[in-house]
Design a protein around this motif. Structure first.
Motif, PDB file in Angstrom:
ATOM      1  N   PRO A   2      34.995  28.759  19.740  1.00  0.00           N
ATOM      2  CA  PRO A   2      34.855  28.693  21.196  1.00  0.00           C
ATOM      3  C   PRO A   2      33.437  28.321  21.606  1.00  0.00           C
ATOM      4  N   TYR A   3      33.330  27.772  22.802  1.00  0.00           N
ATOM      5  CA  TYR A   3      32.028  27.440  23.377  1.00  0.00           C
ATOM      6  C   TYR A   3      32.046  27.893  24.830  1.00  0.00           C
ATOM      7  N   GLU A   4      31.050  28.680  25.212  1.00  0.00           N
ATOM      8  CA  GLU A   4      30.954  29.181  26.579  1.00  0.00           C
ATOM      9  C   GLU A   4      29.537  28.967  27.090  1.00  0.00           C
ATOM     10  N   LEU A   5      29.426  28.463  28.302  1.00  0.00           N
ATOM     11  CA  LEU A   5      28.101  28.237  28.882  1.00  0.00           C
ATOM     12  C   LEU A   5      28.165  28.439  30.386  1.00  0.00           C
ATOM     13  N   ASP A   6      27.286  29.270  30.896  1.00  0.00           N
ATOM     14  CA  ASP A   6      27.052  29.438  32.328  1.00  0.00           C
ATOM     15  C   ASP A   6      25.537  29.470  32.481  1.00  0.00           C
ATOM     16  N   ALA A   7      24.962  28.441  33.074  1.00  0.00           N
ATOM     17  CA  ALA A   7      23.503  28.374  33.039  1.00  0.00           C
ATOM     18  C   ALA A   7      22.941  27.488  34.135  1.00  0.00           C
TER      19      ALA A   7
END
Length: 260
Positions: A2-7
């Motif tokens: 998985p890949y998760e990004l909030d930035a």
């Protein structure tokens, strides 16, 4: 995986300055003088900018009005982007928006479809609007600014938080970059030194390791390996050496390197 990004992504030094008094803010360095501020729930709570929720109470996006207002304020000095991504098993989405001069200048753009050219994907399009790639060749269908700035280095916000904490000692991007380049040069020198001491396979020498140490008066260690490697290099360059020629060559090498 998985890949998760909030930035939030923008100039490293700008984000550092803007969040210097925010306890939960951690800015991780990217390439191209950019920084990445992971948007976490503790950060939003400290900034009093809770995420937007739909009618069922589910989180819709971390880009709340409060966060958008802050990002807009930061963008008065330089363009700043907010990005989201979530992938698992090859499927997922990206969302991105860019602020400039205090207001939203582009987006939000959102897609689940990544069949088109990469430079049109939301995060790549946002990075281009931050100035990434403007001094390079025209984009190709496979040109990926996402990878160019290093966004593939971590796969979730916890990794970016760790990267930011590791760089917290640096006063600014230049200091971090200088240390990074110095460490890269140190590793290159260490690799070159290790290679210089490595014995080559299938290249005979006129003296074995024990004889080399006796001639030079060396204890077991890397200097003996370097001496053997020197003999091997001579054999490659000149052809096979006799033991006497090997001793002469070793003594000349030792004198040059202050071994004896």
């Amino acid at each position: 995986m998985p890949y998760e990004l909030d930035a939030v992504i923008g100039p490293f030094d700008l984000l550092r300055k803007a969040t210097g008094q925010v306890r939960e803010a951690v800015v991780a360095p990217l390439h191209r003088r950019l920084g990445l501020l992971p948007v976490t729930r503790p950060l939003l709570e400290e900034l009093a900018a809770p995420p937007v929720r739909d009618g069922a109470g589910r989180r819709f996006t971390l880009l709340s009005p409060g966060l958008a207002q802050l990002v807009g304020r930061w963008s008065r000095e330089a363009p700043v982007a907010y990005v989201e991504a979530s992938f698992f098993g090859g499927d997922g989405y990206q969302t991105a928006a860019v602020w400039r001069s205090g207001g939203m200048a582009w987006g939000p753009a959102h897609t689940w479809d990544f069949s088109g050219p990469r430079h049109e994907w939301p995060i790549n399009a946002a990075l281009a609007r931050l100035g990434v790639g403007v001094d390079g060749p025209p984009p190709t269908p496979y040109h990926d600014l996402f990878a160019e700035v290093g966004l593939a280095r971590e796969r979730e916000n916890d990794g970016w938080l760790s990267a930011g904490r590791e760089a917290a000692w640096a006063a600014g991007y230049d200091e971090w970059q200088a240390a990074r380049l110095a460490e890269r040069e140190r590793r290159a020198r260490a690799a070159a030194e290790s290679e210089r001491h490595r014995r080559l396979p299938d290249v005979p020498v006129p003296l074995d390791g024990r004889q080399v140490m006796e001639v030079l008066g060396l204890p077991p260690g890397p200097r003996g390996g370097a001496a053997v490697r020197h003999l091997q290099d001579l054999c490659i360059e000149r052809g096979p050496l006799t033991p006497a020629e090997g001793v002469t060559a070793l003594r000349a090498w030792a004198a040059e390197h202050d071994e004896r």
